[in-house]
Design a protein around this motif. Structure first.
Motif, PDB file in Angstrom:
ATOM      1  N   UNK A 176      22.908  15.518 -57.001  1.00 24.32           N
ATOM      2  CA  UNK A 176      23.005  15.806 -55.571  1.00 24.32           C
ATOM      3  C   UNK A 176      21.759  16.581 -55.151  1.00 24.32           C
ATOM      4  N   UNK A 177      20.896  15.935 -54.371  1.00 27.15           N
ATOM      5  CA  UNK A 177      19.637  16.550 -53.912  1.00 27.15           C
ATOM      6  C   UNK A 177      18.856  17.147 -55.089  1.00 27.15           C
ATOM      7  N   UNK A 178      18.446  16.337 -56.059  1.00 23.16           N
ATOM      8  CA  UNK A 178      17.847  16.854 -57.292  1.00 23.16           C
ATOM      9  C   UNK A 178      16.517  17.561 -57.109  1.00 23.16           C
ATOM     10  N   UNK A 179      15.782  17.251 -56.034  1.00 23.89           N
ATOM     11  CA  UNK A 179      14.469  17.879 -55.846  1.00 23.89           C
ATOM     12  C   UNK A 179      14.467  18.887 -54.704  1.00 23.89           C
ATOM     13  N   UNK A 180      15.630  19.194 -54.170  1.00 22.78           N
ATOM     14  CA  UNK A 180      15.716  20.092 -53.022  1.00 22.78           C
ATOM     15  C   UNK A 180      15.197  21.487 -53.375  1.00 22.78           C
ATOM     16  N   UNK A 181      14.224  21.976 -52.622  1.00 24.60           N
ATOM     17  CA  UNK A 181      13.717  23.327 -52.812  1.00 24.60           C
ATOM     18  C   UNK A 181      12.739  23.501 -53.948  1.00 24.60           C
ATOM     19  N   UNK A 182      12.351  22.403 -54.596  1.00 30.30           N
ATOM     20  CA  UNK A 182      11.447  22.499 -55.740  1.00 30.30           C
ATOM     21  C   UNK A 182       9.991  22.345 -55.305  1.00 30.30           C
ATOM     22  N   UNK A 183       9.084  22.991 -56.041  1.00 32.14           N
ATOM     23  CA  UNK A 183       7.669  22.766 -55.794  1.00 32.14           C
ATOM     24  C   UNK A 183       7.308  21.361 -56.286  1.00 32.14           C
ATOM     25  N   UNK A 184       6.141  20.871 -55.888  1.00 30.35           N
ATOM     26  CA  UNK A 184       5.792  19.475 -56.153  1.00 30.35           C
ATOM     27  C   UNK A 184       5.702  19.169 -57.649  1.00 30.35           C
ATOM     28  N   UNK A 237       7.408  20.685 -60.211  1.00 33.10           N
ATOM     29  CA  UNK A 237       8.749  20.622 -60.792  1.00 33.10           C
ATOM     30  C   UNK A 237       9.498  19.389 -60.299  1.00 33.10           C
ATOM     31  N   UNK A 238       9.294  19.039 -59.025  1.00 33.99           N
ATOM     32  CA  UNK A 238       9.932  17.839 -58.478  1.00 33.99           C
ATOM     33  C   UNK A 238       9.471  16.585 -59.221  1.00 33.99           C
ATOM     34  N   UNK A 239       8.194  16.530 -59.585  1.00 37.26           N
ATOM     35  CA  UNK A 239       7.683  15.383 -60.332  1.00 37.26           C
ATOM     36  C   UNK A 239       8.294  15.313 -61.728  1.00 37.26           C
ATOM     37  N   UNK A 240       8.461  16.473 -62.373  1.00 41.07           N
ATOM     38  CA  UNK A 240       9.100  16.505 -63.689  1.00 41.07           C
ATOM     39  C   UNK A 240      10.505  15.923 -63.601  1.00 41.07           C
ATOM     40  N   UNK A 241      11.232  16.304 -62.552  1.00 40.84           N
ATOM     41  CA  UNK A 241      12.612  15.835 -62.387  1.00 40.84           C
ATOM     42  C   UNK A 241      12.645  14.336 -62.105  1.00 40.84           C
TER      43      UNK A 241
END
Length: 258
Positions: free
Chosen positions: A174-182, A184-188
């Motif tokens: 549920x919203x896996x990249x919400x609030x993450x920096x770019x 960390x979002x790429x890692x996810x």
């Protein structure tokens, strides 16, 4: 293609408090969060649930994950009903939500071991899985650091790892990249694609068009608790952007210009 997640006619309502009625400028005492919602996800694909905030995405995922019970309808997870066999369903899925709050006093080591025991994992298997996941997400150096002393990105990584301790075949984000920096979002997002390559089925809820376009095979568009469309992403968009398609559908369903 093999159906692994079948959502059939889900409905969920909630009582609205007097304060909520005032905030939402309504006299209705019952809110229909999800209404007769159905879709199918197939083994080894990434399925994206797309909708605005309040559209019913999180409520839908919480029913699939057996955190709340539907008022009507059912979900079959690899043939197992969330209504009649919720405990068996929980062994088949992993669920990561932005609402997951890690106890800040504990460390990643403790949390991983705790959830591994909850899932009945053998100690040696759990230790091997921990090493693999901690190394992949750069958690090893923070294994004994309290959650309270971690960055937002590291907390999200720990939450993700904990949600898949037991190596489930179906993983719900549920919203896996919400609030993450770019970074960390790429890692996810890279990890979601890696899970797909392993034959896992991923359900992703988001309001971010680019995330759906980057990783999803099929998409379901939820508007006001109902499924407006569920189809292969390429068939939904054609030569248009997903954003343009979404707002056309939203304008038609909601009866407003956007």
């Amino acid at each position: 293609m093999e159906e692994i997640l079948v959502v059939k006619g889900l409905k969920k309502t909630f009582k609205i408090s007097a304060k909520q009625q005032k905030l939402e400028k309504t006299k209705e005492k019952i809110k229909v969060a999800v209404n007769n919602l159905s879709f199918v996800a197939y083994r080894g694909e990434i399925y994206g649930l797309l909708g605005s905030n309040g559209a019913g995405k999180t409520t839908t995922l919480r029913m699939i994950a057996t955190l709340i019970s539907p008022d009507a309808g059912d979900v079959l997870v690899d043939g197992v009903s969330v209504v009649s066999e919720p405990n068996q369903v929980r062994s088949k899925i992993g669920f990561l939500t932005s609402e997951l709050k890690l106890e800040e006093f504990f460390t990643p080591n403790y949390l991983f071991d705790f959830f591994a025991q909850l899932h009945g994992m053998e100690k040696a298997v759990a230790e091997q899985r921990k090493r693999e996941l901690f190394d992949k997400f750069g958690i090893s150096g923070f294994a004994e650091v309290k959650v309270a002393d971690m960055s937002t990105g590291m907390k999200q990584k720990v939450s993700l790892v904990i949600s898949i301790v037991h190596n489930p075949d179906i993983i719900i984000f549920d919203e896996p990249t919400n609030g993450l920096d770019v970074l960390t979002a790429k890692v996810v997002t890279d990890f979601l694609l890696e899970l797909k390559s392993q034959g896992k089925t991923i359900i992703v809820s988001t309001h971010i068009f680019s995330l759906i376009e980057k990783i999803c095979d099929r998409v379901g568009i939820i508007i006001n608790g109902t499924m407006a469309l569920s189809e292969e992403l390429s068939k939904v968009t054609g030569d248009r952007s997903l954003e343009d398609v979404f707002f056309d559908i939203y304008a038609e369903r909601a009866g407003v210009a956007v």
